[in-house]
Design a protein around this motif. Structure first.
Motif, PDB file in Angstrom:
ATOM      1  N   PHE A 241       0.854  -1.224   0.097  1.00 30.15           N
ATOM      2  CA  PHE A 241       0.005  -0.117   0.003  1.00 30.15           C
ATOM      3  C   PHE A 241       0.917   1.261  -0.012  1.00 30.15           C
ATOM      4  O   PHE A 241       0.350   2.149   0.418  1.00 30.15           O
ATOM      5  N   ALA A 242       2.130   1.198  -0.226  1.00 27.56           N
ATOM      6  CA  ALA A 242       2.972   2.246  -0.148  1.00 27.56           C
ATOM      7  C   ALA A 242       2.650   3.482  -0.954  1.00 27.56           C
ATOM      8  O   ALA A 242       2.676   4.704  -0.494  1.00 27.56           O
ATOM      9  N   PHE A 243       2.119   3.223  -2.066  1.00 26.38           N
ATOM     10  CA  PHE A 243       1.416   4.388  -2.921  1.00 26.38           C
ATOM     11  C   PHE A 243      -0.079   4.209  -3.218  1.00 26.38           C
ATOM     12  O   PHE A 243      -0.703   4.855  -4.072  1.00 26.38           O
ATOM     13  N   GLY A 244      -0.579   3.366  -2.704  1.00 27.54           N
ATOM     14  CA  GLY A 244      -2.151   3.189  -2.762  1.00 27.54           C
ATOM     15  C   GLY A 244      -2.825   4.205  -2.378  1.00 27.54           C
ATOM     16  O   GLY A 244      -2.637   4.957  -1.550  1.00 27.54           O
ATOM     17  N   GLY A 245      -3.814   4.517  -3.181  1.00 27.44           N
ATOM     18  CA  GLY A 245      -5.079   5.347  -3.114  1.00 27.44           C
ATOM     19  C   GLY A 245      -4.685   6.869  -3.251  1.00 27.44           C
ATOM     20  O   GLY A 245      -5.218   7.835  -2.773  1.00 27.44           O
ATOM     21  N   ARG A 246      -3.337   7.070  -4.112  1.00 25.83           N
ATOM     22  CA  ARG A 246      -2.719   8.448  -4.232  1.00 25.83           C
ATOM     23  C   ARG A 246      -3.757   8.802  -5.660  1.00 25.83           C
ATOM     24  O   ARG A 246      -3.395   8.553  -6.855  1.00 25.83           O
ATOM     25  N   ASN A 247      -4.608   9.763  -5.470  1.00 30.50           N
ATOM     26  CA  ASN A 247      -5.552   9.938  -6.383  1.00 30.50           C
ATOM     27  C   ASN A 247      -4.901  11.046  -7.539  1.00 30.50           C
ATOM     28  O   ASN A 247      -5.094  11.211  -8.599  1.00 30.50           O
ATOM     29  N   ASN A 248      -3.718  11.773  -7.031  1.00 28.44           N
ATOM     30  CA  ASN A 248      -3.190  12.738  -8.028  1.00 28.44           C
ATOM     31  C   ASN A 248      -1.943  12.110  -8.670  1.00 28.44           C
ATOM     32  O   ASN A 248      -1.320  12.688  -9.525  1.00 28.44           O
ATOM     33  N   LEU A 249      -1.511  10.822  -8.465  1.00 29.50           N
ATOM     34  CA  LEU A 249      -0.299  10.237  -9.023  1.00 29.50           C
ATOM     35  C   LEU A 249      -0.445   9.895 -10.442  1.00 29.50           C
ATOM     36  O   LEU A 249      -1.446   9.182 -10.842  1.00 29.50           O
ATOM     37  N   LYS A 250       0.246  10.421 -11.255  1.00 24.34           N
ATOM     38  CA  LYS A 250       0.084  10.029 -12.636  1.00 24.34           C
ATOM     39  C   LYS A 250       1.412   9.040 -13.222  1.00 24.34           C
ATOM     40  O   LYS A 250       1.068   8.440 -14.108  1.00 24.34           O
ATOM     41  N   SER A 251       2.464   9.522 -12.862  1.00 20.96           N
ATOM     42  CA  SER A 251       3.682   8.575 -13.431  1.00 20.96           C
ATOM     43  C   SER A 251       4.758   8.310 -12.344  1.00 20.96           C
ATOM     44  O   SER A 251       4.886   9.075 -11.425  1.00 20.96           O
ATOM     45  N   VAL A 252       5.016   7.095 -12.472  1.00 20.22           N
ATOM     46  CA  VAL A 252       6.212   6.563 -11.562  1.00 20.22           C
ATOM     47  C   VAL A 252       7.092   5.917 -12.137  1.00 20.22           C
ATOM     48  O   VAL A 252       7.109   5.159 -13.227  1.00 20.22           O
ATOM     49  N   CYS A 253       8.457   6.193 -11.812  1.00 23.63           N
ATOM     50  CA  CYS A 253       9.705   5.606 -12.320  1.00 23.63           C
ATOM     51  C   CYS A 253      10.443   4.937 -11.133  1.00 23.63           C
ATOM     52  O   CYS A 253      10.737   5.311 -10.228  1.00 23.63           O
ATOM     53  N   ILE A 254      10.583   3.495 -11.388  1.00 24.26           N
ATOM     54  CA  ILE A 254      11.260   2.652 -10.538  1.00 24.26           C
ATOM     55  C   ILE A 254      12.745   2.284 -11.027  1.00 24.26           C
ATOM     56  O   ILE A 254      12.803   1.735 -12.005  1.00 24.26           O
ATOM     57  N   GLU A 255      13.662   2.783 -10.406  1.00 21.18           N
ATOM     58  CA  GLU A 255      15.035   2.694 -10.701  1.00 21.18           C
ATOM     59  C   GLU A 255      15.715   1.304 -10.555  1.00 21.18           C
ATOM     60  O   GLU A 255      15.339   0.709  -9.525  1.00 21.18           O
ATOM     61  N   SER A 256      16.724   1.000 -11.231  1.00 24.08           N
ATOM     62  CA  SER A 256      17.560  -0.214 -10.981  1.00 24.08           C
ATOM     63  C   SER A 256      17.813  -0.291  -9.301  1.00 24.08           C
ATOM     64  O   SER A 256      18.220   0.542  -8.873  1.00 24.08           O
ATOM     65  N   GLY A 257      17.889  -1.502  -8.858  1.00 24.33           N
ATOM     66  CA  GLY A 257      18.438  -1.798  -7.582  1.00 24.33           C
ATOM     67  C   GLY A 257      17.261  -2.390  -6.680  1.00 24.33           C
ATOM     68  O   GLY A 257      17.527  -2.856  -5.584  1.00 24.33           O
ATOM     69  N   MET A 258      15.773  -1.698  -6.938  1.00 28.98           N
ATOM     70  CA  MET A 258      14.829  -2.343  -6.444  1.00 28.98           C
ATOM     71  C   MET A 258      14.560  -3.734  -6.509  1.00 28.98           C
ATOM     72  O   MET A 258      14.806  -4.254  -7.621  1.00 28.98           O
ATOM     73  N   GLN A 259      14.236  -4.486  -5.328  1.00 30.68           N
ATOM     74  CA  GLN A 259      14.007  -5.851  -5.592  1.00 30.68           C
ATOM     75  C   GLN A 259      12.944  -6.306  -5.192  1.00 30.68           C
ATOM     76  O   GLN A 259      12.611  -7.687  -5.713  1.00 30.68           O
ATOM     77  N   HIS A 260      12.018  -5.765  -4.385  1.00 29.66           N
ATOM     78  CA  HIS A 260      10.758  -6.174  -4.206  1.00 29.66           C
ATOM     79  C   HIS A 260       9.716  -5.222  -4.356  1.00 29.66           C
ATOM     80  O   HIS A 260       9.950  -4.033  -3.979  1.00 29.66           O
ATOM     81  N   ILE A 261       8.633  -5.455  -5.024  1.00 32.14           N
ATOM     82  CA  ILE A 261       7.251  -4.636  -4.897  1.00 32.14           C
ATOM     83  C   ILE A 261       6.332  -5.615  -4.393  1.00 32.14           C
ATOM     84  O   ILE A 261       5.806  -6.511  -5.004  1.00 32.14           O
ATOM     85  N   LEU A 262       5.850  -5.096  -3.281  1.00 29.80           N
ATOM     86  CA  LEU A 262       4.865  -5.982  -2.241  1.00 29.80           C
ATOM     87  C   LEU A 262       3.309  -5.608  -2.621  1.00 29.80           C
ATOM     88  O   LEU A 262       2.896  -4.782  -3.495  1.00 29.80           O
ATOM     89  N   ASN A 263       2.339  -6.383  -2.011  1.00 32.76           N
ATOM     90  CA  ASN A 263       0.972  -6.470  -2.224  1.00 32.76           C
ATOM     91  C   ASN A 263       0.336  -4.896  -2.267  1.00 32.76           C
ATOM     92  O   ASN A 263       0.883  -4.134  -1.551  1.00 32.76           O
ATOM     93  N   TYR A 264      -0.321  -4.586  -3.356  1.00 28.21           N
ATOM     94  CA  TYR A 264      -1.171  -3.452  -3.556  1.00 28.21           C
ATOM     95  C   TYR A 264      -0.216  -2.129  -3.328  1.00 28.21           C
ATOM     96  O   TYR A 264      -0.614  -1.169  -2.990  1.00 28.21           O
ATOM     97  N   ALA A 265       1.160  -2.366  -3.753  1.00 25.62           N
ATOM     98  CA  ALA A 265       1.923  -1.182  -3.856  1.00 25.62           C
ATOM     99  C   ALA A 265       1.186   0.057  -4.436  1.00 25.62           C
ATOM    100  O   ALA A 265       1.500   1.211  -4.089  1.00 25.62           O
ATOM    101  N   PHE A 266       0.681  -0.172  -5.677  1.00 28.79           N
ATOM    102  CA  PHE A 266       0.271   0.923  -6.374  1.00 28.79           C
ATOM    103  C   PHE A 266      -1.316   0.944  -6.697  1.00 28.79           C
ATOM    104  O   PHE A 266      -1.546   1.518  -7.556  1.00 28.79           O
ATOM    105  N   ALA A 267      -2.186   0.014  -5.812  1.00 28.30           N
ATOM    106  CA  ALA A 267      -3.513  -0.023  -5.929  1.00 28.30           C
ATOM    107  C   ALA A 267      -3.884   1.159  -5.855  1.00 28.30           C
ATOM    108  O   ALA A 267      -3.771   2.025  -5.168  1.00 28.30           O
ATOM    109  N   ASN A 268      -5.318   1.053  -6.659  1.00 27.41           N
ATOM    110  CA  ASN A 268      -6.191   2.355  -6.313  1.00 27.41           C
ATOM    111  C   ASN A 268      -5.713   3.770  -6.523  1.00 27.41           C
ATOM    112  O   ASN A 268      -5.909   4.633  -5.815  1.00 27.41           O
ATOM    113  N   CYS A 269      -5.127   3.881  -7.736  1.00 30.44           N
ATOM    114  CA  CYS A 269      -4.567   4.951  -8.025  1.00 30.44           C
ATOM    115  C   CYS A 269      -5.301   5.474  -9.315  1.00 30.44           C
ATOM    116  O   CYS A 269      -4.519   5.079 -10.312  1.00 30.44           O
ATOM    117  N   PRO A 270      -6.461   6.073  -9.371  1.00 25.88           N
ATOM    118  CA  PRO A 270      -7.304   6.284 -10.576  1.00 25.88           C
ATOM    119  C   PRO A 270      -6.508   6.917 -11.717  1.00 25.88           C
ATOM    120  O   PRO A 270      -7.207   6.754 -12.882  1.00 25.88           O
TER     121      PRO A 270
END
Length: 324
Positions: A241-270
């Motif tokens: 849920f780290a970025f869950g429910g962020r109504n204003n979020l339009k674009s995300v860039c995940i750089e190299s080095g990230m190893q895990h993206i967990l449940n619902y991390a970007f869910a409910n971002c309309p």
């Protein structure tokens, strides 16, 4: 006045005469529509109920005199200092936008603010002790809520489908007497006391001795690139849920080095339109429902293709995946 006696969608004003001796807490509730009640008044000679504070000011609510329990509120309610409890469903389905709950209130009842979809601001008192089940469930316009350390209990799914980032004035281990599902099915992150935040609004906690996880975001940028280090340590995990429910979020860039993206991390971002993943994330390190209920036009740009199959299949998200 019995339960659901006035199921009138267009009801705007309530006047209770002095002769009324019983009012069901659901007397003016219509669970099929959002209430547009603006005014609630009770005859000052009524001995059981009041709609005034101690100074005789109208507060647009029904309060039981014997126990200072508020059983019905509306968009114009001003909760007086002598109120001790907010009853179950008191504001449910109302078009309330903002509410300040005073220091005297110790308990917020079951579903008290359930489906208040216009609610954008809530102030909880420092002495609040109890939040019952589903109290703030389906408050889909609420950006943030602060929970005081005085709380002794939070009920089942108190914030179910609530968009608020939840800031807690207590540690994750401190409140083991809460219902185990109090934060289940929320749309955003829970940020406990002791978590760390940088100047850009990213919130962290230690993942292990050598790395951090991002567990929330409270910034206002619509286009973000996730940081790769914090306090000299690598950032390896995007938490649930780290970025869950962020109504204003339009674009995300995940750089190299990230190893895990967990449940619902970007869910409910309309309004999320694009996610660029430059990290080589293993299948086993990718959670479920990561992009659930996002913008139907979301495009996911991935630098790495899995050894077999397609990320779109693994994510089971139905969104377009482009390999770059």
């Amino acid at each position: 006045i019995n339960g659901c006696s006035f199921r009138v969608p267009s009801l705007k004003s309530i006047w209770i005469p002095s002769t009324v001796e019983y009012i069901s807490p659901t007397a003016f509730k219509n669970y099929d529509f959002i209430s547009i009640i603006e005014s609630i008044k009770i005859d000052p000679f009524n001995k059981i109920y009041t709609s005034q504070d101690d100074q005789g000011n109208e507060i647009n609510a029904i309060i039981v005199i014997a126990n200072n329990n508020l059983i019905l509120g509306c968009k114009n309610t001003i909760i007086p200092d002598n109120v001790e409890t907010i009853d179950g469903d008191a504001f449910a389905y109302s078009d309330i936008v903002s509410i300040e709950i005073p220091e005297g209130v110790k308990s917020i009842g079951y579903g008290a603010f359930y489906r208040c979809t216009a609610l954008a601001s809530v102030t909880l008192p420092a002495g609040l002790e109890v939040i019952r089940a589903t109290a703030f469930a389906s408050c889909t316009n609420l950006p943030v809520i602060y929970l005081p350390n005085s709380l002794t209990f939070i009920g089942r799914e108190a914030f179910e489908n609530c968009s608020a980032t939840i800031f807690c004035d207590f540690t994750e281990e401190e409140k083991d007497n809460f219902d185990s599902s109090w934060a289940y099915n929320r749309l955003s992150s829970v940020i406990y006391k002791g978590y760390l935040m940088d100047d850009n609004g990213f919130v962290y906690k230690l993942y292990d001795s050598d790395s951090y996880s991002i567990i929330g975001y409270v910034g206002m940028e619509t286009e973000i690139t996730l940081p790769t280090t914090y306090n000299g340590k690598n950032i390896r995990v995007i938490g649930p849920f780290a970025f869950g429910g962020r109504n204003n979020l339009k674009s995300v860039c995940i750089e190299s080095g990230m190893q895990h993206i967990l449940n619902y991390a970007f869910a409910n971002c309309p309004n999320l339109e694009s996610v660029t993943i430059n990290a080589n994330i293993l299948r086993t390190c990718f959670g479920s429902h990561v992009f659930e209920n996002d913008n139907s036009n979301l495009v996911i740009y991935s630098k790495y293709r899995p050894a077999t199959g397609d990320w779109g299949d693994d994510w089971n998200c139905g969104y377009k995946v482009v390999y770059i």
